[in-house]
Design an enzyme around this catalytic site. Structure first.
Site, PDB file in Angstrom:
ATOM      1  CD  GLU A  66      -1.349  -6.081   5.516  1.00  7.56           C
ATOM      2  OE1 GLU A  66      -1.389  -4.880   5.808  1.00  7.56           O
ATOM      3  OE2 GLU A  66      -1.060  -6.491   4.365  1.00  7.56           O
ATOM      4  CG  HIS A  89      -3.625  -3.535   3.216  1.00  7.71           C
ATOM      5  ND1 HIS A  89      -2.597  -3.093   4.019  1.00  7.71           N
ATOM      6  CD2 HIS A  89      -4.246  -2.429   2.736  1.00  7.71           C
ATOM      7  CE1 HIS A  89      -2.595  -1.761   4.042  1.00  7.71           C
ATOM      8  NE2 HIS A  89      -3.590  -1.336   3.268  1.00  7.71           N
ATOM      9  CB  CYS A 101      -0.980  -0.032   1.163  1.00  2.00           C
ATOM     10  SG  CYS A 101      -2.339   1.165   0.974  1.00  2.00           S
TER      11      CYS A 101
END
Length: 509
Positions: A169, A167, A79
């Site tokens: 994660e 993202h 990001c």
């Protein structure tokens, strides 16, 4: 030195999630502020740049010195990190017409690049950005796109530098773990062998070398962190570790005796100290939550210092500090805003002139439990809900009195025991009973009552950083409420807290 990944933090709310996902893939990693990371040595296999609330176009945007990293080590920007690498190396980042936030799908994936291999067509990703990459630097190419975002992911030519606009994660990126595994295993060449067994073996060896024949004193709470830390220390130095359990009068019903009993078969040298009168006397007239915490902390330091002073030649203070506590103290912009005083009482090492040893300071909460399993610690301790250091002192809103302590102890005992009997306890991260500083009208038999209100709080979570309220079946809540009102004289109303964290915290004070 065990191989590791460095994660540079730019203030993202997701930075700890990156670390957790990396560690779930059995790769050790450490988080550092973007401006204070160590010069990479031979153990560093790659670097990840986190997201950020800033725009790369802001005058105050965080900008790291990547001279020792870019082009020399595998580098993954996520990001803001991806935008930073593009913006500062010849690309263009512009403000989007609209903030791109939420689920998206990769309608183009170049699987010939290692980072993108094994991904399914139209795989779901999670976007959260206000800027977008309009143009990439020379010798960079797009390797994934969504319908709205052309540069969904990119790769440099001739060096192992990559960027992800989304993202990987977060839970909503369904194949995020695959992407991170591709980076760690195929690009960084990580062995992916950092396991609880490896941690136990290396930590005990490290503690033996560090402590030698020195003596260590440690406070035990009966909780997961302090117990696992104590067992690691015990495995390293044996009888040179002395543990102290302090009853501050603010524990759950019969908890002091239960804690001492739970340690009997572990081989630990444990001393119990009942100092409840001192703690409660020190809280008289105090209503402010932070003032209560400080009073409890001050009393603890005095009691612990007195008891530790009875021991000969103690050099170290053991603590159950875990990694989120460490990260909090070295955040991007210095120590984070104080929401509440730290549960590890400050000032104790200085007052006692002791060095601090923290065997768990590199682990997240779920990792601590896995290490505890490896050490053979009973599940009754490992699965115990977190309990605040100040105990019921922050679950009794307003001034603390012995009457109020007794009320909340009895009500809480009914709550927790019912969760156990209903098979719900292990599905809940943390539960407790809060005594409110208000009284309400009720009717018992033919009598009008004016008695206290308690709030039940139960949440589900992975690490306590975020939490959702637990969906306890209505019939169970009804049983708990009925038992509390019928059996605990002085309480005539029970409510259930359905607030999530954020915006609420898990504890009320």
């Amino acid at each position: 030195m065990h191989e590791k990944i460095l994660i540079l933090d730019f203030g993202s709310q997701y930075t700890q999630l990156i670390a957790r996902k990396v560690r779930e893939l059995n790769v050790y990693c450490e988080i550092y502020p973007f401006s204070k990371y160590p010069r990479p040595d031979a153990s560093v296999k790659g670097v990840i740049l986190s997201g950020s609330p800033f725009s790369v176009r802001d005058a105050q945007a965080p900008i790291p010195d990547l001279g020792e990293v870019k082009g020399k080590l595998p580098l993954l920007g996520i990001c803001y990190g991806a935008q930073l690498l593009s913006h500062h190396y010849g690309g263009e980042v512009m403000q989007s017409d609209s903030r791109e936030y939420g689920r998206a799908r990769l309608n183009y994936i170049d699987r010939s690049h290692l980072l993108m291999k094994h991904l399914a067509a139209n795989t779901q990703v999670w976007m959260s950005h206000g800027d977008t990459i309009n143009a990439l630097p020379a010798n960079h190419q797009v390797i994934a796109s969504t319908e709205e975002v052309e540069v969904g992911a990119y790769a440099a030519t001739g060096e192992p530098t990559y960027g992800l606009q989304f993202h990987p994660e977060v839970y909503h990126t369904t194949e995020g773990k695959t992407i991170l595994k591709n980076f760690l295993q195929d690009i960084c060449g990580c062995s992916m062998d950092w396991t609880p067994e490896v941690f136990v073996e290396s930590t005990i060896a490290e503690l033996k070398g560090k402590l030698g024949n020195d003596r260590v004193v440690m406070g035990l709470s009966g909780g997961v962190d302090s117990t696992v830390a104590a067992i690691l220390l015990h495995r390293a130095i044996g009888a040179n570790l002395t543990c102290i359990v302090v009853d501050n009068g603010l524990l759950r019903k019969n908890e002091f005796d239960k804690i001492l009993d739970s340690y009997k078969d572990m081989g630990l040298n444990v001393t119990g100290v009942d100092a409840s009168e001192k703690f409660i006397r020190g809280l008289k007239g105090i209503t402010d939550p932070e003032a209560k915490r400080k009073s409890i902390g001050k009393s603890f330091i005095e009691v612990f210092d007195r008891e530790a002073g009875k021991l000969d030649q103690v050099s170290w203070l053991g603590q159950g500090t875990i990694y989120p506590d460490v990260i909090e103290s070295v955040s991007v912009n210095g120590p984070s805003v104080t929401i509440k005083s730290h549960h590890n009482v400050g000032g104790l090492p200085d007052k006692m002139h002791l060095k601090v040893v923290e065997p768990l300071r590199l682990l997240f909460k779920d990792e601590v439990r896995k290490v505890g399993q490896t050490l053979g610690i009973p599940s009754s301790i490992l699965n115990r809900h977190p309990f605040p250091g100040p105990g019921l002192g922050v679950r009794i809103l307003g001034e603390i009195t012995r009457e109020k302590i007794s009320l909340v102890q009895e009500a809480d005992d009914i709550f927790i025991e019912t969760l156990h009997r209903s098979g719900l306890y292990d599905r809940i991260w943390q539960a407790g009973t809060i005594l409110l500083p208000v009284q309400s009208v009720g009717v018992m038999g033919d009598e009008r009552t004016y008695e206290y209100v308690v709030a039940l709080r139960a949440v589900t979570s992975t690490d306590g950083m975020t939490a959702d309220w637990a969906d306890i079946p209505h019939e169970v809540l009804g049983r708990i409420s009925s038992d509390i009102i019928n059996k605990v004289r002085g309480i005539n109303r029970v409510v259930y807290d359905i607030s999530s964290k954020p915006p609420a915290t898990i504890e009320w004070e």
